[in-house]
Design a protein around this motif. Structure first.
Motif, PDB file in Angstrom:
ATOM      1  N   GLU A  80      24.921  22.036 -69.014  1.00  0.00           N
ATOM      2  CA  GLU A  80      25.794  23.217 -69.071  1.00  0.00           C
ATOM      3  C   GLU A  80      25.349  24.256 -68.041  1.00  0.00           C
ATOM      4  OE1 GLU A  80      25.899  25.347 -72.807  1.00  0.00           O
ATOM      5  OE2 GLU A  80      27.582  26.592 -72.142  1.00  0.00           O
ATOM      6  N   LEU A 105      27.771  25.607 -64.967  1.00  0.00           N
ATOM      7  CA  LEU A 105      28.044  27.031 -64.769  1.00  0.00           C
ATOM      8  C   LEU A 105      27.466  27.499 -63.438  1.00  0.00           C
ATOM      9  CD1 LEU A 105      27.106  28.241 -68.362  1.00  0.00           C
ATOM     10  CD2 LEU A 105      29.390  28.436 -67.344  1.00  0.00           C
ATOM     11  N   HIS A 108      28.948  30.224 -60.750  1.00  0.00           N
ATOM     12  CA  HIS A 108      28.177  31.203 -59.968  1.00  0.00           C
ATOM     13  C   HIS A 108      28.293  30.934 -58.465  1.00  0.00           C
ATOM     14  CE1 HIS A 108      26.296  33.297 -63.376  1.00  0.00           C
ATOM     15  NE2 HIS A 108      26.236  32.113 -63.967  1.00  0.00           N
ATOM     16  N   GLU A 154      18.471  35.059 -64.085  1.00  0.00           N
ATOM     17  CA  GLU A 154      18.426  34.535 -65.456  1.00  0.00           C
ATOM     18  C   GLU A 154      19.456  33.425 -65.668  1.00  0.00           C
ATOM     19  OE1 GLU A 154      18.604  38.472 -67.181  1.00  0.00           O
ATOM     20  OE2 GLU A 154      16.572  38.258 -67.992  1.00  0.00           O
ATOM     21  N   TYR A 166      18.497  30.668 -68.411  1.00  0.00           N
ATOM     22  CA  TYR A 166      18.556  31.345 -69.707  1.00  0.00           C
ATOM     23  C   TYR A 166      18.982  30.455 -70.872  1.00  0.00           C
ATOM     24  CZ  TYR A 166      17.975  35.481 -72.489  1.00  0.00           C
ATOM     25  OH  TYR A 166      17.481  36.377 -73.411  1.00  0.00           O
ATOM     26  N   LEU A 167      19.906  29.540 -70.644  1.00  0.00           N
ATOM     27  CA  LEU A 167      20.408  28.721 -71.759  1.00  0.00           C
ATOM     28  C   LEU A 167      19.307  27.840 -72.354  1.00  0.00           C
ATOM     29  CD1 LEU A 167      23.987  27.679 -70.572  1.00  0.00           C
ATOM     30  CD2 LEU A 167      23.294  29.611 -71.987  1.00  0.00           C
ATOM     31  N   ARG A 207      15.565  30.822 -72.072  1.00  0.00           N
ATOM     32  CA  ARG A 207      15.702  32.212 -72.553  1.00  0.00           C
ATOM     33  C   ARG A 207      14.783  33.140 -71.750  1.00  0.00           C
ATOM     34  NH1 ARG A 207      18.262  30.942 -77.722  1.00  0.00           N
ATOM     35  NH2 ARG A 207      19.549  29.232 -76.955  1.00  0.00           N
ATOM     36  N   ASN A 208      13.969  33.922 -72.461  1.00  0.00           N
ATOM     37  CA  ASN A 208      13.115  34.890 -71.776  1.00  0.00           C
ATOM     38  C   ASN A 208      11.883  34.259 -71.141  1.00  0.00           C
ATOM     39  OD1 ASN A 208      12.476  34.452 -74.617  1.00  0.00           O
ATOM     40  ND2 ASN A 208      10.697  35.759 -74.232  1.00  0.00           N
ATOM     41  N   LYS A 223      21.953  36.099 -82.291  1.00  0.00           N
ATOM     42  CA  LYS A 223      21.105  35.318 -81.394  1.00  0.00           C
ATOM     43  C   LYS A 223      20.722  36.153 -80.164  1.00  0.00           C
ATOM     44  CE  LYS A 223      19.805  31.095 -81.225  1.00  0.00           C
ATOM     45  NZ  LYS A 223      18.653  30.743 -82.078  1.00  0.00           N
ATOM     46  N   PHE A 253      16.727  37.657 -79.020  1.00  0.00           N
ATOM     47  CA  PHE A 253      16.013  37.610 -77.740  1.00  0.00           C
ATOM     48  C   PHE A 253      15.995  38.952 -77.032  1.00  0.00           C
ATOM     49  CE2 PHE A 253      16.624  33.241 -78.748  1.00  0.00           C
ATOM     50  CZ  PHE A 253      15.404  32.694 -78.363  1.00  0.00           C
ATOM     51  N   HIS A 254      17.144  39.624 -77.010  1.00  0.00           N
ATOM     52  CA  HIS A 254      17.232  40.854 -76.225  1.00  0.00           C
ATOM     53  C   HIS A 254      16.352  41.951 -76.829  1.00  0.00           C
ATOM     54  CE1 HIS A 254      20.182  43.419 -73.622  1.00  0.00           C
ATOM     55  NE2 HIS A 254      18.948  43.481 -73.217  1.00  0.00           N
ATOM     56  N   LYS A 256      12.538  39.843 -77.922  1.00  0.00           N
ATOM     57  CA  LYS A 256      11.669  39.328 -76.838  1.00  0.00           C
ATOM     58  C   LYS A 256      11.654  40.255 -75.617  1.00  0.00           C
ATOM     59  CE  LYS A 256      10.985  35.431 -79.106  1.00  0.00           C
ATOM     60  NZ  LYS A 256       9.679  35.103 -79.711  1.00  0.00           N
ATOM     61  N   HIS A 257      12.849  40.494 -75.020  1.00  0.00           N
ATOM     62  CA  HIS A 257      12.864  41.271 -73.771  1.00  0.00           C
ATOM     63  C   HIS A 257      12.377  42.707 -73.995  1.00  0.00           C
ATOM     64  CE1 HIS A 257      14.886  38.224 -71.273  1.00  0.00           C
ATOM     65  NE2 HIS A 257      15.568  37.928 -72.370  1.00  0.00           N
ATOM     66  N   HIS A 263      20.582  38.544 -69.100  1.00  0.00           N
ATOM     67  CA  HIS A 263      20.098  38.254 -70.454  1.00  0.00           C
ATOM     68  C   HIS A 263      20.894  39.010 -71.525  1.00  0.00           C
ATOM     69  CE1 HIS A 263      16.918  41.600 -69.659  1.00  0.00           C
ATOM     70  NE2 HIS A 263      17.769  42.093 -70.539  1.00  0.00           N
ATOM     71  N   TYR A 317      24.315  36.434 -71.406  1.00  0.00           N
ATOM     72  CA  TYR A 317      24.445  35.016 -71.048  1.00  0.00           C
ATOM     73  C   TYR A 317      24.660  34.099 -72.254  1.00  0.00           C
ATOM     74  CZ  TYR A 317      24.818  31.835 -67.240  1.00  0.00           C
ATOM     75  OH  TYR A 317      25.352  30.979 -66.305  1.00  0.00           O
ATOM     76  N   LEU A 318      24.034  34.407 -73.394  1.00  0.00           N
ATOM     77  CA  LEU A 318      24.205  33.533 -74.565  1.00  0.00           C
ATOM     78  C   LEU A 318      25.625  33.661 -75.126  1.00  0.00           C
ATOM     79  CD1 LEU A 318      20.793  34.001 -76.424  1.00  0.00           C
ATOM     80  CD2 LEU A 318      21.465  32.215 -74.798  1.00  0.00           C
ATOM     81  N   GLN A 374      28.043  33.760 -70.983  1.00  0.00           N
ATOM     82  CA  GLN A 374      27.613  33.015 -69.787  1.00  0.00           C
ATOM     83  C   GLN A 374      27.921  33.810 -68.516  1.00  0.00           C
ATOM     84  OE1 GLN A 374      29.803  31.011 -72.100  1.00  0.00           O
ATOM     85  NE2 GLN A 374      27.900  31.132 -73.275  1.00  0.00           N
TER      86      GLN A 374
END
Lengths: 240, 200
Positions: A55, A59, A64, A201, A205-206, A209-210, B23, B27-28, B31-32, B166, B169-170, B173
């Motif tokens: 995926e 993308l 992009h 990212e 990211y998928l 993640r971080n 979700k 993370f946001h 985590k971030h 971030h 994106y979840l 996208q």
């Protein structure tokens, strides 16, 4: 895989290329929407799993990279004398472009060039180590391949925000690790990018993640060293 | 005294029906934002900056090449806290009252504000933020790259949208424009804007 004519042309340096650009007549070729086109991936979208998920590849490539090309083509449409050149040449001569399009070429043309190299730099069943001249140069510059990997990962992790981490060939013919902001290309600073990893990212990211650190570490498994070693030898030969 | 991560002003799942998933918050926020706080504490430990206010750390370190890491983390701590407060379950749409009057007076109409804000958020190339600020008494839409924020430009921040990938994106996208529309239509906390305006 040998370099294409387009990639080789992109290496033209110095005054010869400058003169060539300046003396280039206005040409009318193709539809504006086709000034640049999205290069097909040299492998399937799922070919780099599990390091890069399908995926993300879809993308990243279609959306992009595709969007960079669309925006670039739109901006270049009225500037016909600049059509038909390798994107690398526009980036190398960015300050000779009309002011009105410099920013778009820097951001979106950079995005096109950076991603085009990125896809080629990876392969299913990649990994391992560089070979030939590149292996020698990396060992001479960084001490060892694993020391190079460590420094490359650290530079990528430390870079704040969107951008790229690079192994570049400097105008003096040396190897160096650098990072650039957003889609800035090393070509704009007279350097030749040999290898780049995408720090946006959207590149990881998928799956990660971080955890950019984990992405940078895993990415070596898909690096296409035979192609990159070949690329390095050709770039060196052109500089010589 | 260590810098602390302010609690979220709502439940992490509260925006789920309004286009921002639990979700994403896991993370946001988890985590971030937390990493920026942890990094800032590490970088300022045993320095005189550790006892300053977060706003002062941001203003003092801005533009100082030797302190860019501290600036980035401090500003990101502040920006994210400001962003959480800019969100409200079922918010968005046109403001009312004094805020509406100020928007109309500065932009001509709410639609014009919306269009300027959308454009700023969509065209911030790479990581960054879109803002509604007060500058010399007038409302204005701006954008900033990476961690930069209006505090270092002598502006009063009123509202922000995080356009780092971030942030969306979840849930969206590559579709940043959809993320921006959703923010304007369902999430903008105009009460927070009113409070910031009143305090300015």
């Amino acid at each position: 895989m040998p370099l294409t004519r387009r990639q080789t042309l992109g290496l033209l340096v110095g005054s010869a290329a400058t003169l060539w650009l300046r003396s280039r007549p206005a040409v009318a070729e193709g539809e504006p929407s086709e000034i640049y086109t999205l290069p097909p991936l040299p492998y399937g979208y799922d070919a780099l799993e599990p390091v890069i998920d399908a995926e993300t590849m879809q993308l990243h490539h279609n959306k992009h990279h595709g969007a960079y090309i669309n925006t670039l083509n739109k901006a270049l449409t009225p500037y016909r004398q600049w059509h038909g050149l390798p994107i690398e040449d526009l980036l190398r001569h960015i300050h000779q472009l009309p002011t009105a399009i410099q920013k778009t070429v820097r951001n979106h043309g950079g995005g096109h060039a950076n991603h085009s190299l990125f896809w080629q730099s990876m392969a299913p069943n990649g990994g391992g180590e560089p070979m030939g001249e590149l292996a020698t140069a990396i060992a001479a510059t960084f001490g060892s391949f694993s020391e190079f990997q460590t420094q490359f990962q650290q530079a990528g992790l430390k870079h704040f925000g969107s951008g790229w981490v690079w192994l570049v060939l400097t105008p003096q013919g040396n190897l160096a690790i650098t990072t650039t902001l957003n889609q800035d290309s090393p070509l704009m600073q007279g350097q030749v990018p040999i290898l780049g990893n995408d720090l946006w990212e959207h590149a990881y990211y998928l799956t990660y993640r971080n955890r950019r650190d984990q992405y940078l570490e895993a990415w070596w498994q898909v690096v296409n060293w035979p192609w990159l070693s070949d690329r390095y030898a050709q770039m060196r030969a052109l500089l010589a | 005294m260590a810098f602390v991560q302010e609690p979220l002003p709502f439940d992490p799942g509260a925006l789920e029906p309004y286009g921002m998933s639990a979700k994403t918050f896991e993370f946001h926020y988890g985590k971030h934002h937390k990493a920026y706080v942890d990094n800032l504490n590490k970088l300022t430990q045993d320095t005189e900056l550790a006892d300053k206010s977060l706003e002062d750390v941001i203003r003092i370190t801005y533009g100082d090449a030797a302190k860019v890491g501290i600036f980035n983390n401090a500003a990101q701590v502040w920006n994210h806290t400001f962003f959480w407060n800019s969100l409200k379950p079922g918010g968005g749409g046109a403001p009312t009252g004094d805020v509406a009057a100020r928007i109309n007076s500065a932009f001509g109409s709410y639609d014009e504000f919306k269009s300027q804000f959308k454009n700023a958020a969509a065209t911030q190339f790479g990581s960054g933020w879109a803002w509604l600020v007060l500058e010399a008494g007038t409302l204005k839409v701006t954008k900033t790259p990476n961690a930069e924020n209006p505090l270092v430009h002598g502006q009063v921040p009123l509202l922000t949208l995080d356009v780092w990938e971030h942030a969306y994106y979840l849930d969206y996208q590559n579709r940043r424009p959809d993320f921006i529309d959703n923010f304007l239509n369902q999430l903008v906390n105009w009460d927070f804007v009113a409070k910031n305006l009143a305090a300015a």
